[in-house]
Design an enzyme around this catalytic site. Structure first.
Site, PDB file in Angstrom:
ATOM      1  N   CYS A  55       0.829  -1.200   0.000  1.00  0.00           N
ATOM      2  CA  CYS A  55       0.000   0.000   0.000  1.00  0.00           C
ATOM      3  C   CYS A  55       0.869   1.257   0.000  1.00  0.00           C
ATOM      4  O   CYS A  55       2.092   1.190   0.090  1.00  0.00           O
ATOM      5  CB  CYS A  55      -0.906  -0.001   1.220  1.00  0.00           C
ATOM      6  SG  CYS A  55       0.017   0.100   2.771  1.00  0.00           S
ATOM      7  N   HIS A 112       5.285   6.124  -2.974  1.00  0.00           N
ATOM      8  CA  HIS A 112       6.576   6.689  -3.379  1.00  0.00           C
ATOM      9  C   HIS A 112       6.381   8.115  -3.869  1.00  0.00           C
ATOM     10  O   HIS A 112       7.115   9.015  -3.498  1.00  0.00           O
ATOM     11  CB  HIS A 112       7.205   5.874  -4.518  1.00  0.00           C
ATOM     12  CG  HIS A 112       7.342   4.406  -4.235  1.00  0.00           C
ATOM     13  ND1 HIS A 112       7.068   3.438  -5.155  1.00  0.00           N
ATOM     14  CD2 HIS A 112       7.715   3.738  -3.110  1.00  0.00           C
ATOM     15  CE1 HIS A 112       7.281   2.243  -4.638  1.00  0.00           C
ATOM     16  NE2 HIS A 112       7.666   2.404  -3.386  1.00  0.00           N
TER      17      HIS A 112
END
Lengths: 500, 519
Positions: free
Chosen positions: A67, A201
């Site tokens: 996730c 990210h």
């Protein structure tokens, strides 16, 4: 002997296509239609691998994905060593990601360094009902008192934070002011955001932009004098020391590494990065965002590199050197020449044991393509690959630079598909993660964890390749694989496919 | 260049080479903005003081290095203990990736579990569609005999109602109407993995006993001679459950293990991957209502399950992770009393052997101080065993232990002269433990893998017992219950004690006058 070595490309393609058709048959129609877009056979010359990517996983299938929180805290922010990263929400996320990625660092843990610690707000029911902002403010006070040498704090949001509407940005601002402009970074990386860790990210990169870069005062005194050879390593998480075995090569060729992102990284290094002359980017997937931002805002060029295996390392060193003058270009050649004897020795030792062996991969980030070169240096062939959370540009890079005609491609593979592909193709090695490791070993297929290097490493750089080669040899040629079948049983290996 | 092909150096040695050491020193000096070494030293020393301990224990909001996980992990642990059952976690998919990794890292085994993969749209509109599609996909792909549903914090915060969702999914044809889909709400912000174990087991029993969510008549209890056995969340489930089965068989007791995951976390490597292996059959789960009694090996893992069972008419008894002689005695006598079967001769002999071993070795343990941390029941069982060995379980800390647990621990300490200076610490974490180890040092520390950071920082030797144990292999295969389990724990403790003695006496011509070969 693997099937791949005994068949023509046309036969392999036909087999792979049939294999895809077979696995799709088990799904309900709607699911089969959706999964069909993620499975394909690579056609040489095509611009991508012919699969859709970065789409939602299907409920009820065994996806390997994580996730957004895993992408931000687990990957990008977690390795920044002199900051304290609060897993904000219930206890689990922080607990499961605690020190699991082996981001090596040097420092006095608990005093001036905090990577292998678990800081959490341990949300209770009352925090859900009344909100957690006050608790967060208090946590920051307590951190300041008990861990006074921390250089900064980040707040990594777990699912409930966004759902109950906590204002972590406001808390961060107030507390930062209270502590003389201390760096406190709120990160909206709730696990339900996006379709995988990939969005985490991106969110983490944006938080660096907004809460670190945008707050650097242009008048701030530089911590060091710049040189024309200053570069920053971007997207290396120092798993098993990868960034160190990479950094040493860049320094040997005459460059100066002023920052590491984010393995063994520090807040000061993040802040110094806009002074780099070039950002060298290893994990494109997780950190292209901040590299692009630095290019736009500070005019810093960036270049991708691949430090797996001597062929790609040499190619990458020359590419990086091409951004600099002859001194660095000569430096690159010197480094390549220096390590050539080591590489020759490693290949002479291991290639005879690995020649012709086939590999199937399924990993995250850059690895589904970057490690292919390292396998080829050892005479091995990657016959199937796919990304946990890759985007279309990852598949383009894969198609154009890495995979061969006929390679089986599987995006966001489900456990079911992966097991059947491996069962049918019978590779000599599977490279994937901890969740897959024991499944394939039970099937008698040698396996290496290509997220954590199976607690070995480093794998990057010349020093790392020696370890990589040794590890692949020990996996494939371990005597144990000859013993999976009891000697009194000579029935062929049972196939689940056939049984159904 | 230190690396070489003939003797490949990996990270243990590689980075100790002079070129890497130089590189790392340069990095630090030039780019890391390091703290002044004197200041690092000052804070490091300060963090060992009673003053720091006081501030540390005054913490109200921050948790550092907790020794607990969240509810759904316990639910997954329970679900795989039923025949052909696939756990289905309703919520964000990342959680499931974490549970599977966590269990795999401990057991070195595959861990199968699916998620309903809820994302932003589900956060806004609820996860009903994810449940409908998810159940259908799971049912078709993995062909489980049962799908056991639990939740994550996400699904709980938005208020998804599992009962209604599963009903709707069945109406939409995701799975047949009579198909078993037990469920439990397991919010991660309440309790810990131990609570999740309790909720999930209760959910499954409720399903079978109370009319399968309205699709079948409630079961009527017809008492038989069987005993139900519940292990609780236990990192030694593979070794322990098998040991318990052996004990039952020795005594000729008919039994049902509820949530028997001892096989699925220990499948053979023989060329076949078994997603499901062993487990309590669904028939046995239903018939467990007719048992004479139910025994829970861990009180705090079954706080809701046992009263539920008791309400269905049979006797229940709870233990606190029994380890050692007296605790096993009590367990066996309870078994014998309930079933009317005498304690087997073979077990009596095993008891004598454990007593024999303790008599042989307790001199090395007597008077030694220990710190213990872990789940509340495990802490109790280990502390009781240490008291039996004449050791002092000085600090016993449980992040997921509550006040009632602490009182029970204090009562245990009060029952033994060796418990005089021992204290229980409910709701505290491993950073609290660090202060305790600095300000009131002990000889040994018992806990899970995370204790290695405490061992490094405080110099207290760590004996790894608990969950998770990631950095040592195969401990979970050996029981810690029963007399034989007690023997394993004893040996584990003794090995560490002897290793420490050897480490302290191995300097030639200096300390090696006591480097004895006979102990």
């Amino acid at each position: 002997m693997s099937l791949a070595t005994t068949q023509s490309v046309a036969e392999i393609k036909a087999r792979n296509k049939q294999l895809i058709d077979e696995v799709l048959k088990v799904y309900p129609e709607k699911t089969a239609k959706r999964r069909a877009k993620h499975l394909n056979v690579h056609e040489a010359g095509k611009s991508d691998c012919g699969v859709k990517s970065n789409l939602k996983s299907i409920p009820g299938v065994m996806t390997i994905r994580g996730c957004a929180y895993a992408g931000s805290k687990g990957v990008v922010w977690g390795p920044i060593k002199d900051m304290i990263h609060i897993s904000h929400g219930p206890v689990g996320c922080g607990q499961y990601s605690w020190a699991a990625r082996r981001n090596y660092y040097i420092g006095t843990t608990g005093i001036d360094t905090f990577v292998t610690m678990q800081f959490t707000s341990d949300f209770q029911e009352k925090d859900i009902v009344f909100g957690g902002d006050k608790k967060l403010a208090k946590i920051i006070d307590e951190i300041q008192e008990l861990f006074p040498l921390n250089h900064g704090i980040t707040i990594q949001s777990e699912c409930p934070i966004g759902l109950i509407g906590d204002d972590i940005e406001a808390v961060s601002k107030v507390k930062s002011k209270e502590y003389d402009g201390k760096t406190i970074v709120p990160v909206r990386c709730e696990g339900f955001r996006g379709v995988s860790q990939s969005l985490g990210h991106h969110i983490a990169n944006d938080a660096v932009r907004d809460w670190i870069f945008d707050k650097i005062s242009p008048e701030a005194k530089p911590a060091f004098e710049s040189t024309p050879y200053d570069v920053a390593i971007i997207g290396d998480y120092n798993i098993g020391g990868d960034a160190w075995s990479s950094r040493i090569l860049l320094e040997e060729m005459g460059l100066r590494v002023i920052a590491q992102w984010s393995g063994d990284g520090s807040l000061a290094e993040l802040e110094a990065t806009p002074k780099a002359k070039l950002n060298v980017l290893h994990c494109y997937r997780s950190m292209n965002y901040i590299s692009r931002h630095m290019e736009e805002k500070f005019g810093i060029p960036w270049c991708e590199y691949n430090f797996f295996g001597p062929s790609k390392i040499a190619e990458s060193l020359r590419k990086i050197a091409s951004f600099f003058d002859d001194k660095i270009k000569e430096g690159a050649e010197r480094v390549i020449a220096k390590y050539q004897p080591l590489m020759d020795a490693v290949i002479a030792k291991y290639r005879p044991r690995l020649e012709g062996k086939t590999v199937m991969l399924f990993v995250g980030g850059l690895r589904p393509r970057h490690v292919i070169g390292a396998y080829e240096d050892l005479g091995m062939e990657v016959v199937g690959t796919g990304y946990e959370f890759g985007h279309n540009d990852d598949y383009q890079r894969t198609a154009q630079h890495y995979v061969k005609d006929g390679t089986l491609i599987y995006d966001d593979v489900t456990g079911y598909e992966f097991e059947r592909f491996v069962e049918k193709i019978q590779p000599d090695l599977v490279g994937s993660g901890i969740k897959e490791k024991y499944v394939f070993q039970k099937m008698g297929v040698p396996f290496r964890q290509m997220h954590s290097w199976d607690y070995s490493g480093p794998y990057h750089g010349y020093d790392g390749f020696a370890i990589f080669a040794r590890d692949m040899d020990m996996a494939i040629n371990s005597p144990i694989w000859k013993k999976t079948k009891a000697p009194w049983k000579d029935a062929p290996r049972p196939s689940l496919m056939a049984a159904e | 260049m230190t690396q070489n092909a003939e003797h490949v150096l990996d990270h243990f040695e590689l980075f100790r080479g002079p070129e890497y050491q130089q590189m790392l020193a340069n990095k630090k000096a030039l780019f890391e903005n390091p703290q002044d070494p004197a200041e690092v030293e000052r804070i490091r020393e300060w963090a060992k003081t009673p003053e720091y301990r006081e501030k540390n224990f005054a913490r109200e909001a921050l948790t550092v290095n907790p020794a607990k996980a969240c509810q759904p992990l316990g639910a997954v642990f329970v679900a795989v203990g039923f025949e052909g059952t696939l756990p289905f976690v309703h919520g964000s998919q990342g959680c499931v990736a974490y549970y599977r990794s966590h269990l795999s890292r401990h057991f070195k085994e595959p861990s199968s579990c699916v998620s309903s993969s809820m994302t932003e749209d589900a956060a806004v509109f609820g996860g009903l569609n994810n449940m409908i599609d998810g159940l259908a996909n799971t049912y078709n792909m993995y062909k489980p005999k049962m799908i056991a549903v639990s939740t994550t914090c996400m699904a709980e915060v938005i208020g998804d109602d599992l009962n209604a969702f599963i009903k709707t999914a069945k109406e939409k044809g995701s799975v047949p109407a009579e198909y078993d889909v037990p469920f439990a709400h397991t919010p991660a912000f309440v309790g810990s993995h131990v609570t999740g174990y309790d909720n999930a087991l209760k959910g499954i029993l409720e399903h079978f006993w109370d009319g399968k969510a309205g699709t079948a008549p409630k079961l009527e209890r017809k008492e038989n001679a069987k005993i139900n056995f519940i292990g609780g969340f236990d990192g030694y489930t593979v070794g322990n459950i098998r040991e318990i089965k052996r004990i039952f068989e020795l005594m000729g007791i008919e039994y049902t293990i509820l949530a028997d995951n001892s096989d699925v976390f220990d499948t053979p490597t023989d060329g076949e991957f078994r997603m499901y292996d062993g487990g309590t059959t669904l028939e046995d789960a239903a018939n467990a209502i007719h048992a004479k009694a139910t025994i829970s090996m861990q009180q705090y893992c079954t706080e809701k399950t046992l009263p539920f069972i008791e309400n269905h008419g049979h006797e229940v008894a709870a233990f606190n992770h029994p380890v050692g002689v007296s605790a096993t005695d009590e367990f066996l006598m309870t078994l014998s009393r309930i079933t009317g079967k005498p304690i087997a001769k073979a077990l009596e002999q095993e008891r004598g052997r454990l007593v024999d071993a303790m008599a042989d070795s307790s001199a090395h343990i007597h008077g030694k101080k220990f710190a213990i941390y872990g789940d509340p029941d495990l802490c109790y069982g280990l502390a009781a065993f240490l008291l039996e060995l004449g050791a002092e379980p000085t600090h016993v800390l449980s992040t997921n232990g509550n006040k009632a647990w602490a009182e029970k621990m204090e009562a245990l300490f009060a029952s033994s002269p060796f418990g005089k200076n021992c204290h229980a610490y409910p709701g505290k974490d491993l950073w609290h433990m660090r202060s305790l180890l600095f300000t009131e040092p002990v000889d040994f520390l018992i806990g899970n893998t995370y204790g290695k950071y405490l061992e490094r920082d405080t110099g207290t030797p760590l004996i790894r017992i608990g969950f998770p144990v990631f950095d040592r292999h195969h401990h979970h295969r050996y029981p810690v219950w029963g007399y034989q389990g007690g023997m394993n724990v004893l040996v584990k403790i003794l090995d560490k004690i002897f290793d420490e003695i050897d480490k302290n006496t191995n300097v030639p011509a200096k300390t090696d006058y006591s480097f004895d070969i006979i102990r």
